[in-house]
Design an enzyme around this catalytic site. Sequence first.
Site, PDB file in Angstrom:
ATOM      1  N   ALA A  81      -2.358  -2.279  42.094  1.00  0.00           N
ATOM      2  CA  ALA A  81      -2.453  -3.740  41.919  1.00  0.00           C
ATOM      3  C   ALA A  81      -1.807  -4.432  43.170  1.00  0.00           C
ATOM      4  O   ALA A  81      -1.143  -3.765  43.976  1.00  0.00           O
ATOM      5  CB  ALA A  81      -1.611  -4.384  40.672  1.00  0.00           C
ATOM      6  N   GLY A 113      -3.076   0.040  38.489  1.00  0.00           N
ATOM      7  CA  GLY A 113      -4.252  -0.436  38.381  1.00  0.00           C
ATOM      8  C   GLY A 113      -5.441   0.218  38.776  1.00  0.00           C
ATOM      9  O   GLY A 113      -6.626   0.459  38.128  1.00  0.00           O
ATOM     10  N   GLU A 135      -5.896   2.897  36.138  1.00  0.00           N
ATOM     11  CA  GLU A 135      -6.260   2.317  34.829  1.00  0.00           C
ATOM     12  C   GLU A 135      -7.855   1.943  34.967  1.00  0.00           C
ATOM     13  O   GLU A 135      -8.637   2.180  34.074  1.00  0.00           O
ATOM     14  CB  GLU A 135      -5.481   0.955  34.598  1.00  0.00           C
ATOM     15  CG  GLU A 135      -4.083   1.301  34.121  1.00  0.00           C
ATOM     16  CD  GLU A 135      -3.279  -0.280  34.051  1.00  0.00           C
ATOM     17  OE1 GLU A 135      -2.687  -0.472  32.927  1.00  0.00           O
ATOM     18  OE2 GLU A 135      -3.077  -0.636  35.045  1.00  0.00           O
ATOM     19  N   GLU A 175       4.477   1.586  37.325  1.00  0.00           N
ATOM     20  CA  GLU A 175       4.959   0.294  36.975  1.00  0.00           C
ATOM     21  C   GLU A 175       6.099   0.114  36.641  1.00  0.00           C
ATOM     22  O   GLU A 175       6.973  -0.763  36.725  1.00  0.00           O
ATOM     23  CB  GLU A 175       3.823  -0.338  36.007  1.00  0.00           C
ATOM     24  CG  GLU A 175       2.379  -0.624  36.358  1.00  0.00           C
ATOM     25  CD  GLU A 175       1.647   0.463  36.238  1.00  0.00           C
ATOM     26  OE1 GLU A 175       0.269   0.078  36.493  1.00  0.00           O
ATOM     27  OE2 GLU A 175       2.079   1.995  36.125  1.00  0.00           O
TER      28      GLU A 175
END
Length: 261
Positions: free
Chosen positions: A64, A111, A114, A134
């Site tokens: 991210a 991310g 993901e 994270e």
Amino acid sequence: MEFTNVTLHIENRVAYITVDVAPANTVSSATLSGLEAAFSQVQNDAEAKVVVVTGAGRFFVAGADIKEFTGAFDDTEKAEQMARYGQKVFDAIENFPKPVIAAINGAALGGGLELAMACHMRFAAENALLGLPELKLGLIPGFGGTQRLARLTGKAKALELIMSSEFINGKEAERIGLVNRAFALEVLMEEVRKFAEALASDKSAVSMRAALEAVTYGLTEGQKSGMNREAELFGQLFATADMKEGVNAFIEKRQAEFQDK
């Protein structure tokens, strides 16, 4: 075609969606918007039967955009909205009516992993790094990572990877079922291309869509409901031109020529 932080081109009925944000292909709200727009374009394009998602350069998606997080400090509602938007975009990929293959050519972290897990299948470079770091930020995965990883690897392995924040390579990811196959980096995209083009040329788009729906439906609604939906879809396919062509081609010992109808 270009979208925000994302490019799209179609070749031999395969749509290639590439995240392209120098230097590390981070997932920002702008990148999510670009992915959303690119997938919408592909869904409405009859020329594209299969989708490949990859990253430009030496990264798949490195995670991210952490700079965006600072704008949500002490604003729990804004942070939740950020997570829900990522979940929305990745849910749409998971439920996409055409096969979606992640070509993990480099680091797929946070991310980025993901995103890869939202794809229907994952092929990775053997030396690619995959992980959900994270917890090092005092967070948890927020774009569906806690749910999809556990479904792919099992609860214990998912918790190990999330809690430890450790990275694994493509070969280990293949061993634990996180990716379908791992290849040497120099042949990864060629192997993905061959696999995707085989699907696009040999399979009916109608039956591929039904298979995707049946599998996803059962995973979300439970096996009993999934079996019921499978039977419904099986019956519906008997009324399609492609089913008749496939059966006749088998009987006549020739290659089927599907019209995706």
